[in-house]
Design a protein around this motif. Structure first.
Motif, PDB file in Angstrom:
ATOM      1  N   ARG A  14      65.122  -0.502  34.796  1.00 14.85           N
ATOM      2  CA  ARG A  14      63.790  -0.216  34.836  1.00 14.85           C
ATOM      3  C   ARG A  14      63.219   0.650  35.989  1.00 14.85           C
ATOM      4  O   ARG A  14      63.810   1.548  36.093  1.00 14.85           O
ATOM      5  N   ASN A  16      61.240  10.280  35.976  1.00 14.27           N
ATOM      6  CA  ASN A  16      61.241   9.156  35.241  1.00 14.27           C
ATOM      7  C   ASN A  16      59.836   8.589  34.933  1.00 14.27           C
ATOM      8  O   ASN A  16      58.908   8.805  35.722  1.00 14.27           O
ATOM      9  N   HIS A  50      58.947   5.927  31.883  1.00 12.13           N
ATOM     10  CA  HIS A  50      58.970   4.501  31.358  1.00 12.13           C
ATOM     11  C   HIS A  50      60.043   3.663  31.981  1.00 12.13           C
ATOM     12  O   HIS A  50      60.087   2.573  31.579  1.00 12.13           O
ATOM     13  N   GLY A  51      60.792   4.097  33.127  1.00 11.82           N
ATOM     14  CA  GLY A  51      61.703   3.121  33.577  1.00 11.82           C
ATOM     15  C   GLY A  51      62.985   3.816  33.222  1.00 11.82           C
ATOM     16  O   GLY A  51      63.265   4.452  31.976  1.00 11.82           O
ATOM     17  N   HIS A 107      65.381   2.407  29.326  1.00  6.43           N
ATOM     18  CA  HIS A 107      64.315   1.677  28.457  1.00  6.43           C
ATOM     19  C   HIS A 107      65.081   1.652  26.922  1.00  6.43           C
ATOM     20  O   HIS A 107      65.475   2.544  26.453  1.00  6.43           O
ATOM     21  N   THR A 128      60.138   9.060  24.283  1.00  5.90           N
ATOM     22  CA  THR A 128      59.277   8.906  25.233  1.00  5.90           C
ATOM     23  C   THR A 128      57.739   9.303  25.041  1.00  5.90           C
ATOM     24  O   THR A 128      56.884   8.291  25.563  1.00  5.90           O
ATOM     25  N   LEU A 187      56.539   5.899  23.213  1.00  4.29           N
ATOM     26  CA  LEU A 187      56.178   4.942  24.059  1.00  4.29           C
ATOM     27  C   LEU A 187      54.959   5.049  24.834  1.00  4.29           C
ATOM     28  O   LEU A 187      54.159   4.089  25.018  1.00  4.29           O
ATOM     29  N   GLU A 222      53.109   1.799  24.486  1.00  2.55           N
ATOM     30  CA  GLU A 222      52.799   0.907  25.432  1.00  2.55           C
ATOM     31  C   GLU A 222      51.563   1.098  26.198  1.00  2.55           C
ATOM     32  O   GLU A 222      51.325   0.591  27.299  1.00  2.55           O
ATOM     33  N   THR A 245      50.650   3.642  28.105  1.00  2.00           N
ATOM     34  CA  THR A 245      50.845   3.987  29.295  1.00  2.00           C
ATOM     35  C   THR A 245      49.795   4.525  30.092  1.00  2.00           C
ATOM     36  O   THR A 245      49.508   4.153  31.128  1.00  2.00           O
ATOM     37  N   ALA A 262      55.786   3.330  34.709  1.00  2.90           N
ATOM     38  CA  ALA A 262      56.171   2.110  34.355  1.00  2.90           C
ATOM     39  C   ALA A 262      56.118   1.055  35.436  1.00  2.90           C
ATOM     40  O   ALA A 262      56.384  -0.355  35.404  1.00  2.90           O
TER      41      ALA A 262
END
Ligand code: PLP
Length: 430
Positions: free
Chosen positions: A34, A55, A57-58, A61, A313, A316, A320, A322, A398
């Motif tokens: 992560r 980077n 989302h970590g 992932h 990506t 996400l 998520e 984000t 993230a």
């Protein structure tokens, strides 16, 4: 195998004085988890600069890992020259959906430098095919758009760019954040200028120089008034770094060309894109023998694995939430940095969203204070990288609030250590 010896014997690291590199113990990264990097001795570090600002989302992932693996089971590479493929098509459609209005065409390449190189060549050729000879570009003082010769030509950081001047095309430099200066340059040269190129809102490599509110909008209006194209280089600012998907959104600006790279694949694989409008695209249409083709394309342009990582990506970002979840972390970062701005040895903290520059003051160049801070931070468990004496923080979106607290606390302890050591050195010298 002795990795350190092999590194010293054979590698040449980018933007690195190898003489100094060989004198220090290198950190060799083995894996990641992560928002942490893990070295070959098992030490863990917070990835404080998102592995050079890419980077999102970590690391590792599961959703991006799976997307790349599944694509690998279909095809890892197939050219975009004369052929197409599903991930490139789907990604182009998705990019157009999320980009500022009017950007409807996607031209892939593989790095931020190539994305800007493509934008410059497109702008120049567009005017040429309109029957206009426009050979100049306006960029900002202290601009950074990459390391290839075209992108260096529009660069404005003397340390990186001055040595290459004899090889470069001449560029007009405007004062960052000063709309009146842009107006003056456009007034004097508009007929010769193909495009204005800017890093919207924040000039990253200049040390996180933040433009005053309204500047980008003013530049857009000036370009419209003088019929000059606007290129927004969102390579660093794109994909959430400033708190919105693209920095342009903060000022409702739609450029004529937009460059994206870095975060597009979540920091997994090299991919870039230059987005543009139907107006520019149509300027390249014609019969074969008219030779209005855009003669540009790299071997790995639009690589399917990279496009699959990019699609995962972007999914996400939605799944998520984000950008929504980032807002509280941006507020937390602002709060955590307030005491850092007041520390001895700190001249200023500049910040927009998750892009942060902590400028140190009072150190001679040879002290390499920014570098010393990164070494001190490393001993405490964070990887950061300075730009001269400006310490940069730009963690993955993230990052957890807990990790963010740790990152800022490590950074301020590292700054304090370097300031104290320098004060002790001065006392000994006296
Ligand atoms: C604004 C901007 N443009 C272009 C680039 C070049 O990108 P790359 O290193 O992928 O060539 C960078 C890299 O930091 C950047 O910050």
């Amino acid at each position: 195998m002795d990795l350190v010896a092999a590194d010293r014997n054979h590698l040449w690291h980018p933007f690195t004085q190898q003489q100094g590199w060989a004198e220090e113990e290198p950190v060799i990264i083995e894996s990641a988890d992560r928002c942490e990097l893990v070295d070959t001795d098992g030490n863990r570090y917070i990835d404080g600069v998102s592995s050079l600002w890419c980077n999102v989302h970590g690391h590792r992932h599961p959703a991006i890992d799976v997307a790349v693996r599944e694509q690998m089971d279909r095809v890892s590479h197939s050219t975009m020259l004369g052929l197409s493929h599903r991930p490139a098509i789907e990604l182009a459609q998705r990019l157009v959906e999320i980009a500022p209005p009017g950007l409807t065409r996607v031209f892939y390449s593989d790095s931020g430098s190539t994305a800007t190189e493509v934008a410059l060549k497109m702008a120049f050729q567009f005017w040429h095919q309109q029957g206009e000879r426009r050979t100049r570009f306006i960029s900002l003082r202290d601009a950074y758009h990459g390391d290839t010769i075209g992108s260096v030509s529009v660069g404005g950081i003397d340390l990186f760019h001055a040595a290459y001047r004899p090889l470069l095309f001449e560029t007009l430099h405007a004062e960052p954040g000063d709309a009146a200066d842009m107006e003056r340059l456009l007034g004097e040269h508009a007929g010769d200028v193909a495009a204005v190129i800017v890093e919207p809102l924040v000039q990253g490599a200049a040390g996180m120089i933040v433009h005053p509110e309204g500047y980008l909008r003013a530049v857009r209006e000036l370009c419209d008034r003088h019929d000059v194209l606007l290129i927004c280089d969102e390579v660093a600012t794109g994909f959430g770094r400033t708190g919105r998907m693209f920095a342009c959104e903060h000022e409702d600006v739609a450029p004529d060309l937009m460059c994206v790279a870095k975060g597009i694949t979540g920091g997994y694989l090299p991919l870039a894109a230059t987005l543009t409008t139907e107006r520019i695209y149509e300027g390249f249409l014609g019969r074969h023998e008219e030779f209005r083709t855009f003669f540009h394309g790299h071997t790995y342009t639009g690589n399917p694995l990279a496009c699959a990582a990019a699609l995962a990506t972007l999914r996400l970002f939605e799944q998520e939430h984000t950008i929504e979840r980032l807002q509280d972390k941006i507020a937390l970062m602002r709060e955590l940095l307030e005491p850092v701005a007041a520390m001895p040895g700190v001249a200023e903290v500049r910040r927009r969203g998750f892009m942060t520059g902590i400028e140190l003051e009072g150190f001679p160049v040879e002290a390499r204070a920014g570098h010393q801070v990164t070494l001190a931070a490393r001993r405490r468990g964070a990887i950061i990288r300075p730009l001269g004496d400006t310490v940069i923080l730009m963690p993955p979106l993230a990052i957890t609030p807990r990790e963010l607290r740790r990152l800022v606390s490590i950074t301020s302890a590292a700054i304090a250590e370097v300031v104290d050591a320098s004060a002790a050195d001065l006392a000994v010298a006296a």
